[in-house]
Design an enzyme around this catalytic site. Structure first.
Site, PDB file in Angstrom:
ATOM      1  N   ASP A  25      -2.456 -18.527   3.802  1.00  7.14           N
ATOM      2  CA  ASP A  25      -3.510 -19.316   3.170  1.00  7.14           C
ATOM      3  C   ASP A  25      -4.113 -20.314   4.149  1.00  7.14           C
ATOM      4  OD1 ASP A  25      -1.014 -20.447   3.124  1.00  7.14           O
ATOM      5  OD2 ASP A  25      -1.075 -21.070   1.032  1.00  7.14           O
ATOM      6  N   ASP A  30     -11.117  -8.709   7.322  1.00 12.40           N
ATOM      7  CA  ASP A  30     -12.414  -8.629   6.651  1.00 12.40           C
ATOM      8  C   ASP A  30     -13.096  -9.990   6.626  1.00 12.40           C
ATOM      9  OD1 ASP A  30     -12.295  -5.951   6.266  1.00 12.40           O
ATOM     10  OD2 ASP A  30     -11.763  -6.016   4.151  1.00 12.40           O
ATOM     11  N   ASP A  45      -5.391  -6.865   6.182  1.00 16.28           N
ATOM     12  CA  ASP A  45      -6.566  -6.290   5.536  1.00 16.28           C
ATOM     13  C   ASP A  45      -7.535  -7.393   5.122  1.00 16.28           C
ATOM     14  OD1 ASP A  45      -8.344  -4.665   4.208  1.00 16.28           O
ATOM     15  OD2 ASP A  45      -6.948  -3.983   2.682  1.00 16.28           O
ATOM     16  N   LYS A  69       3.817 -15.297   4.660  1.00 13.56           N
ATOM     17  CA  LYS A  69       3.895 -16.144   3.468  1.00 13.56           C
ATOM     18  C   LYS A  69       5.370 -16.360   3.157  1.00 13.56           C
ATOM     19  CE  LYS A  69       1.871 -18.352   0.039  1.00 13.56           C
ATOM     20  NZ  LYS A  69       1.143 -19.613   0.273  1.00 13.56           N
ATOM     21  N   TYR A  87       0.824  -1.210   0.000  1.00 14.28           N
ATOM     22  CA  TYR A  87       0.000   0.000   0.000  1.00 14.28           C
ATOM     23  C   TYR A  87       0.856   1.258   0.000  1.00 14.28           C
ATOM     24  CZ  TYR A  87      -3.689  -3.264   1.386  1.00 14.28           C
ATOM     25  OH  TYR A  87      -4.563  -4.313   1.428  1.00 14.28           O
TER      26      TYR A  87
END
Length: 360
Positions: free
Chosen positions: A224, A252, A248, A191, A141
């Site tokens: 994941d 959610d 993020d 990750k 971002y």
């Protein structure tokens, strides 16, 4: 105590819910003998319309002077043109960066009265209580980005995931301290099997876990796998810390565990600046102006503001107990009501919370 708060209503249902949270803060101030004052300023789409800037300088300066900032929501279809000079969300990213708000705290707690409102089975959900720490000012971002035309036609776009050691250390320490006050379990999500930035996260966090937080039950989970575990065994997590993009997405996803976005607050905090507090839902333009938005997430965000920015733990807990009591008494807005006839308006739900604050 005396405290001045900035209210950033923003767009869509923002003005409707922020005005109700202000009522709660005003009553708490009277009840506990505090002098709270409020300034209202522009952010997001309405700020673009009136000033051409999603974060006017006057707004930013007022926020820097305040004890805490309560935000409604930004954005909506009116400002969705991808070719627009600027977008409402730019104001949100900028205020986080300008105030140095590097940590987003998002509690995901289930209410017994609302378990059947969730798409997840009751036996899986019951007892879920997770506190996410999402790093907020790094990652793709804020990393370098570009879009270039290719000689043979088409384009190539690049967004870089960038992290430095100190950015990882500071949020890990916050998460570790929070875990010590809860159930003493800390999960870091990355990750590292693919991304170099995640491998830095893993090395830095492993070192801090060993040197500074040996008393915690520390684990690492790939992002994941975490996406699956949040649905299959959410009770097994306590405090979760992760990078900006992963946080993020995961928060959610986790927001659906309690059954409604209208129930969940969040806090964005830094080392010294006033924090930014907001509900996690968006501007909900489809219900804007109808008076049916759920104000509870914003009211709970106001409670987080009292706790984290003003160290008013008793006052924050008083608000949280009133919200819990309102739900236990069967009060519901449309998003959590089983029948439309039983749904309360935004103002009516706040009225019930205020009544319970007064008598508790």
């Amino acid at each position: 105590m005396q405290a001045q708060f900035v209210l950033l209503s923003g767009d869509g249902i923002g003005p409707e819910i922020v005005s109700q949270a202000r009522r709660v803060l005003e009553q708490i101030g009277r009840q506990f003998g505090h002098q709270f004052s409020f300034e209202e300023h522009l952010i997001g789409g309405i700020a673009i319309d009136q000033t051409g800037d999603p974060l006017p300088q006057a707004t930013l300066e007022a926020c820097k002077r305040s004890a805490g900032v309560l935000l409604g929501a930004v954005g909506g279809p009116k400002w969705d043109d991808p070719n627009a000079k600027t977008r409402p969300e730019v104001g949100l990213l900028r205020i986080r960066k300008e105030l140095g708000l590097f940590a987003n705290l998002r509690p995901i707690a289930t209410y017994p009265e609302l378990l059947d409102a969730s798409p997840i089975k009751r036996e899986i959900l019951e007892g879920t209580d997770i506190l996410f720490f999402r790093e907020l000012t790094g990652d793709i971002y804020f990393g370098p980005s570009s879009c270039e035309d290719l000689p043979g036609g088409g384009q190539r776009a690049t967004s870089m995931m960038v992290y430095e050691t100190y950015e990882i250390e500071r949020i890990f320490r916050l998460a570790g301290e929070a875990a010590r006050k809860r159930r003493r379990k800390l999960t870091m999500v990355d990750k590292a099997n693919v991304l170099e930035a995640s491998r830095l996260w893993r090395r830095v966090c492993a070192g801090l876990a060993k040197q500074e937080f040996p008393d915690l039950d520390y684990e690492v989970v790939l992002v994941d796998a975490m996406a699956m575990h949040l649905i299959s065994r959410p009770r097994s997590f306590d405090v979760v810390v992760t990078s900006n993009m992963f946080g993020d997405i995961l928060t959610d996803e986790a927001s659906m565990l309690p059954g409604s976005l209208g129930m969940l607050p969040s806090a964005s905090i830094g080392s010294h600046s006033p924090g930014l507090y907001e509900p996690i839902h968006g501007s909900a333009p489809d219900i804007s102006g109808k008076g049916i938005a759920n104000p509870l997430a914003t009211i709970l965000a106001a409670a987080m503001m009292l706790r984290h920015s003003c160290e008013l733990d008793a006052e924050a807990a008083h608000i949280e107990r009133a919200v819990q009591a309102a739900l236990a008494a069967g009060y519901r807005t449309a998003d959590i009501a089983r029948g439309a006839d039983s749904a309360l308006s935004t103002i009516e739900m706040t009225d019930r919370v205020l009544e319970l604050i007064a008598i508790s």
